[in-house]
Write an enzyme that holds these catalytic residues in place. Structure first.
Site, PDB file in Angstrom:
ATOM      1  N   GLU A   1      -6.396  -7.347  -0.729  1.00 22.37           N
ATOM      2  CA  GLU A   1      -6.707  -7.118   0.684  1.00 22.37           C
ATOM      3  C   GLU A   1      -8.006  -6.337   0.781  1.00 22.37           C
ATOM      4  O   GLU A   1      -8.225  -5.370   0.037  1.00 22.37           O
ATOM      5  CB  GLU A   1      -5.573  -6.324   1.363  1.00 22.37           C
ATOM      6  CG  GLU A   1      -5.755  -6.222   2.872  1.00 22.37           C
ATOM      7  CD  GLU A   1      -4.692  -5.331   3.516  1.00 22.37           C
ATOM      8  OE1 GLU A   1      -3.487  -5.560   3.282  1.00 22.37           O
ATOM      9  OE2 GLU A   1      -5.087  -4.390   4.243  1.00 22.37           O
TER      10      GLU A   1
ATOM     11  N   ALA B   1     -11.249   1.356   7.753  1.00 21.80           N
ATOM     12  CA  ALA B   1      -9.897   1.214   7.205  1.00 21.80           C
ATOM     13  C   ALA B   1      -8.855   1.023   8.298  1.00 21.80           C
ATOM     14  O   ALA B   1      -7.783   0.461   8.069  1.00 21.80           O
ATOM     15  CB  ALA B   1      -9.527   2.427   6.349  1.00 21.80           C
ATOM     16  N   SER B   2      -9.190   1.414   9.485  1.00 21.35           N
ATOM     17  CA  SER B   2      -8.252   1.218  10.602  1.00 21.35           C
ATOM     18  C   SER B   2      -8.124  -0.257  10.953  1.00 21.35           C
ATOM     19  O   SER B   2      -7.196  -0.664  11.653  1.00 21.35           O
ATOM     20  CB  SER B   2      -8.761   1.960  11.839  1.00 21.35           C
ATOM     21  OG  SER B   2      -9.975   1.339  12.276  1.00 21.35           O
TER      22      SER B   2
ATOM     23  N   GLU C   1       0.822  -1.222   0.000  1.00 19.65           N
ATOM     24  CA  GLU C   1       0.000   0.000   0.000  1.00 19.65           C
ATOM     25  C   GLU C   1       0.846   1.259   0.000  1.00 19.65           C
ATOM     26  O   GLU C   1       1.083   1.882   1.043  1.00 19.65           O
ATOM     27  CB  GLU C   1      -0.948   0.001   1.206  1.00 19.65           C
ATOM     28  CG  GLU C   1      -2.074  -1.017   1.068  1.00 19.65           C
ATOM     29  CD  GLU C   1      -3.120  -0.913   2.189  1.00 19.65           C
ATOM     30  OE1 GLU C   1      -2.917  -0.121   3.141  1.00 19.65           O
ATOM     31  OE2 GLU C   1      -4.127  -1.632   2.102  1.00 19.65           O
TER      32      GLU C   1
HETATM   33  C1  IDC Z   1      -3.283  -3.316  10.388  1.00 23.21           C
HETATM   34  C2  IDC Z   1      -3.651  -4.409  11.349  1.00 23.21           C
HETATM   35  C3  IDC Z   1      -3.316  -4.033  12.737  1.00 23.21           C
HETATM   36  C4  IDC Z   1      -1.879  -3.615  12.798  1.00 23.21           C
HETATM   37  C5  IDC Z   1      -1.574  -2.556  11.768  1.00 23.21           C
HETATM   38  C6  IDC Z   1      -0.129  -2.221  11.738  1.00 23.21           C
HETATM   39  O1  IDC Z   1      -5.012  -4.712  11.238  1.00 23.21           O
HETATM   40  O2  IDC Z   1      -3.563  -5.066  13.636  1.00 23.21           O
HETATM   41  O3  IDC Z   1      -1.592  -3.138  14.106  1.00 23.21           O
HETATM   42  O4  IDC Z   1      -1.947  -2.988  10.493  1.00 23.21           O
HETATM   43  O5  IDC Z   1       0.076  -1.052  11.041  1.00 23.21           O
HETATM   44  C7  IDC Z   1      -4.219  -1.816   5.680  1.00 23.21           C
HETATM   45  C8  IDC Z   1      -2.904  -2.476   5.789  1.00 23.21           C
HETATM   46  C9  IDC Z   1      -2.868  -3.444   6.913  1.00 23.21           C
HETATM   47  C10 IDC Z   1      -3.593  -2.931   8.104  1.00 23.21           C
HETATM   48  C11 IDC Z   1      -5.063  -2.788   7.728  1.00 23.21           C
HETATM   49  C12 IDC Z   1      -5.937  -2.278   8.875  1.00 23.21           C
HETATM   50  O6  IDC Z   1      -2.521  -3.097   4.604  1.00 23.21           O
HETATM   51  O7  IDC Z   1      -1.546  -3.714   7.215  1.00 23.21           O
HETATM   52  O8  IDC Z   1      -3.468  -3.818   9.156  1.00 23.21           O
HETATM   53  N1  IDC Z   1      -5.181  -1.889   6.595  1.00 23.21           N
HETATM   54  O9  IDC Z   1      -5.552  -1.014   9.256  1.00 23.21           O
HETATM   55  N2  IDC Z   1      -4.617  -1.037   4.703  1.00 23.21           N
HETATM   56  C13 IDC Z   1      -5.836  -0.606   5.000  1.00 23.21           C
HETATM   57  C14 IDC Z   1      -6.218  -1.126   6.217  1.00 23.21           C
END
Ligand code: IDC
Length: 757
Positions: free
Chosen positions: A264, A270-271, A176
């Site tokens: 994905e 989005a969090s 990303e």
């Molecule tokens: C999030 C995980 C979370 C972790 C975080 C680390 O859900 O547990 O602490 O990353 O930065 C993405 C990313 C993906 C994210 C996910 C949710 O590719 O790594 O995972 N997300 O935020 N893009 C959009 C959402």
């Protein structure tokens, strides 16, 4: 013929069904037992906006993404992935390898090695389970892929060197990117990594990220990567944040030919935490289903956040089938993957048998509700001239097409397994990838002909017509028309020049047997090499009756002839009697007399040249017999006897004659090897019985013979003298005579008659 064949086929089908239903359950067949997503679909590639399989059919990747491999490596276990494959119907999974966050690849050389091991482990499990696997270079905090480009190149060089031949592996080279430029940051990075991969792996699919956390695929469309095949782009969405506007962008990009994979997505904000949104998720999934866009859900973890599919505390390495270990997100995703990844298992043609106007197809068996088999003379299977046969259970794998118009011609057969399911009250079907094979109908093989047959009471010799285009013949004999194995005997030749067949040791003399003849030819029908047979020709053959041995009843020999008498056999049609100086009875060296009636029982062989020597006599009785094919003579077992010709007996001589009135006294010489003499006297030369008088001795020492009171005086009488000897000719003991010596004597006139004193 036709009817009985159909009945036979119906019978076989019923037997097969019975076997299937009684022998084992038709349920619980796992498609995975025989086929896997990768074994069915093989190497994937990019065709326009679509990922397609090895057959060029659209293929939708369906799977889960791991959370970070550094956080949750235990999720990458065979048991968990097998559950995803067999219970969730996933055909793929994604290995998310963070680059910077928490133990990421670039954070230390220890972490780097650990990550490589985990990727290898994941790929090995994918290979074992036949699933596709994404190796994801998961940039996130490192928003610009250029930051770790050299590490990325090094990493993908290693991966592509290792996995270039592996159809399972897909490379995702930047998760990303954000806050950068597609044109000047992301694209150049992608091109450099693609080059590195392509040096090793010319075919593997490479997925590139886009700006704004892989949402800006529309920018890619303006300026795509060119010069490489099998390049796709990722779109990521989180259902509660990215809604219709992003779906519209996806649909637009697809319409315009961009190949997109959702490597994905989440069901929430989005969090990754909060905002679970089923309605938006369903809208997304419906679009992805309709457009066959690959999808990977975030995430296969038990972290306490909304995006996780697994409940906190559950052992990630042993996820069980079913919903009990799943979060609301996990349940929703599983319900979708079960639908989208549903498969029947690959079906192909495992066996085919053809005649010149019919074909029987056996499909391989899979986890299907049944099979559809189409046949057409055209590869395009036009609806008007295509025939379809359908079965209704996965164990019913045989279909048959009869009365095909193009006899001996080429047909195309298409096979698919199907499986039904109900969605929103609608009955829908999923099909296996169609497999098309060319089938060549068998040529017609001309029926053969039994040319002749000869039988004995326990054997048959057959001669069939040679068929120059055949590869051999099969000839059976059976006491009945069933020709059942065990009850019938079979001779098979492997060349068309062997046209004589013998069955010996048959046990029913005089009885009928059935002979079946088939000509065969090897034929490659496209699936296998099979024998093609002519129509069977069946003939009844009757073994010869037993003809009783005959007997020589008596024989009379001279020094150069033999007269043989045999016993009459009133049921015979004649006899054959041979004489030969040795036991060979060879033609040329032996003489034969054949009669054509059973009443001629006396046989004379004259002009034999070896007096006193042995000859052999062979006697056979025969009878005419129509064996069904040929009228032939049947013979008794030959009886062979030795016969001894008579020795030559030296002629004897009258040594003195004296006459006294009407009496004659004869003295002869002694022959010490004789058994006696015979002396006749007769008024004329005829020596007829009644007119001649005979004196016979039974010893060679009686040498004096007197004939008194002869009827005529002054008359010339004839005297015949023969020496004889008893002789056993082998059959009969008979007398053997010397040549007769005839002398004459004259009785006195009546006036000089001197009465006895
Ligand atoms: C999030 C995980 C979370 C972790 C975080 C680390 O859900 O547990 O602490 O990353 O930065 C993405 C990313 C993906 C994210 C996910 C949710 O590719 O790594 O995972 N997300 O935020 N893009 C959009 C959402």
């Amino acid at each position: 013929m036709r009817v009985s064949f159909k009945l036979k086929f119906l019978f076989l089908t019923l037997v097969m069904l019975a076997v299937c239903f009684c022998g084992f359950s038709t349920k619980n067949i796992s498609a995975s037992a025989d086929s896997t997503p990768v074994s069915e679909h093989g190497r994937l590639s990019v065709k326009g906006s679509q990922i397609v399989d090895k057959n060029g059919n659209a293929f939708q990747l369906v799977g889960m993404s791991t959370h970070g491999l550094a956080w949750y490596p235990e999720a990458v276990s065979e048991q968990t992935m097998k559950t995803l494959r067999d219970d969730w119907n996933c055909n793929a999974f994604r290995l998310a390898m963070y680059t910077e966050e928490y133990g990421g690849y670039t954070t230390s050389s220890e972490n780097k090695n650990a990550m490589i091991n985990r990727i290898d482990n994941g790929v090995n499990i994918a290979k074992k389970l036949g699933m596709y696997v994404i190796i994801d270079w998961h940039i996130l905090n490192d928003n610009n892929p250029q930051t770790h480009k050299s590490e990325a190149i090094d990493f993908f060089k290693k991966m592509s060197a290792k996995y270039k031949g592996c159809a399972n592996v897909i490379y995702e080279i930047c998760n990303e990117p954000h806050w950068v430029s597609w044109a000047s940051d992301i694209k150049p990075y992608c091109v450099d990594v693609i080059k590195a991969i392509r040096n090793n792996d010319p075919n593997g699919i490479i997925i590139c990220g886009s700006n704004t956390w892989s949402q800006d695929i529309h920018e890619v469309l303006q300026n795509p990567i060119t010069g490489y095949k099998n390049i796709a782009y990722s779109l990521h969405f989180y259902a509660n944040t990215h809604t219709q506007w992003l779906r519209d962008r996806l649909a637009d990009c697809l319409d315009r030919g961009l190949c997109v994979v959702v490597t994905e997505f989440g069901t929430c904000d989005a969090s990754g935490n909060g905002g679970f949104n089923k309605a938006e998720t369903d809208s997304w999934m419906t679009l992805l289903q309709n457009r066959k866009v690959g999808l990977f859900n975030w995430s296969l973890s038990n972290k306490s956040e909304t995006a996780s599919a697994i409940l906190p505390g559950v052992n990630l390495s042993a996820i069980k089938p079913g919903e009990s270990q799943l979060t609301q997100s996990g349940k929703l995703i599983r319900s979708w993957t079960r639908r989208l990844g549903r498969r029947t298992g690959q079906v192909t043609i495992s066996y085919a048998n053809t005649t010149n106007n019919a074909v029987r197809i056996v499909t391989s068996r899979s986890d299907a509700d049944g099979y559809k088999v189409w046949i057409s003379a055209s590869k395009s299977f036009p609806s008007g001239s295509t025939r379809l046969a359908k079965t209704y259970s996965n164990s019913q794998t045989t279909v048959r097409f009869d009365n095909l118009a193009n006899r001996g011609g080429t047909y195309y057969v298409k096979v698919q397994g199907y499986k039904g399911y109900t969605e929103n009250g609608k009955r829908l079907y999923v099909y296996s990838t169609p497999v098309v094979k060319t089938i060549k109908l068998a040529p017609a093989i001309a029926a053969n002909k039994l040319k002749s047959a000869s039988t004995t009471n326990n054997s048959v010799k057959l001669n069939i017509q040679k068929n120059n285009s055949a590869d051999g013949y099969k000839v059976w004999i059976c006491a009945d028309k069933s020709f059942k194995e065990g009850a019938s005997r079979l001779i098979r030749t492997s060349s068309n020049s062997a046209v004589n067949f013998s069955f010996a040791g048959l046990t029913r003399p005089g009885k009928s047997y059935y002979i079946k003849v088939q000509t065969y030819k090897w034929h490659n029908n496209g699936i296998r090499n099979q024998a093609v047979y002519s129509n069977p020709v069946i003939k009844k053959i009757t073994l010869s009756p037993k003809v009783a041995n005959n007997k020589i009843s008596s024989a009379y020999v001279t020094g150069n002839s033999a007269d043989i008498s045999i016993v009459r056999n009133t049921s015979a049609d004649g006899y054959k009697v041979w004489i030969c100086a040795d036991k060979s009875f060879k033609e040329g060296a032996s003489r034969l007399i054949r009669t054509s009636s059973n009443s001629a029982v006396n046989f004379s062989f004259a002009g034999l040249t070896r007096p006193g020597k042995s000859y052999y006599i062979k006697v056979q009785t025969y009878k005419w017999h129509n064996n069904g094919i040929t009228t032939q003579a049947v013979y008794s077992t030959p009886v062979v006897k030795t016969i001894n010709l008579a020795p030559v007996i030296a002629e004897n001589k009258v040594s003195s004659l004296s006459v006294n009135g009407n009496s004659v006294n004869i003295k002869i010489l002694r022959n010490s090897s004789a058994d006696g003499y015979k002396v006749w006297i007769c008024a004329d030369k005829s020596f007829k019985e009644g007119t001649a008088r005979l004196i016979r001795t039974s010893s060679n020492s009686e040498l004096s013979f007197s004939f008194e009171n002869l009827a005529y005086s002054d008359h010339t009488y004839y005297i015949k003298l023969q020496t004889y000897k008893w002789h056993n000719n082998g059959i009969t003991t008979q007398a053997v005579y010397s040549e007769p010596i005839i002398t004459t004597v004259k009785t006195d006139p009546s006036d000089v008659y001197e009465p006895a004193a």
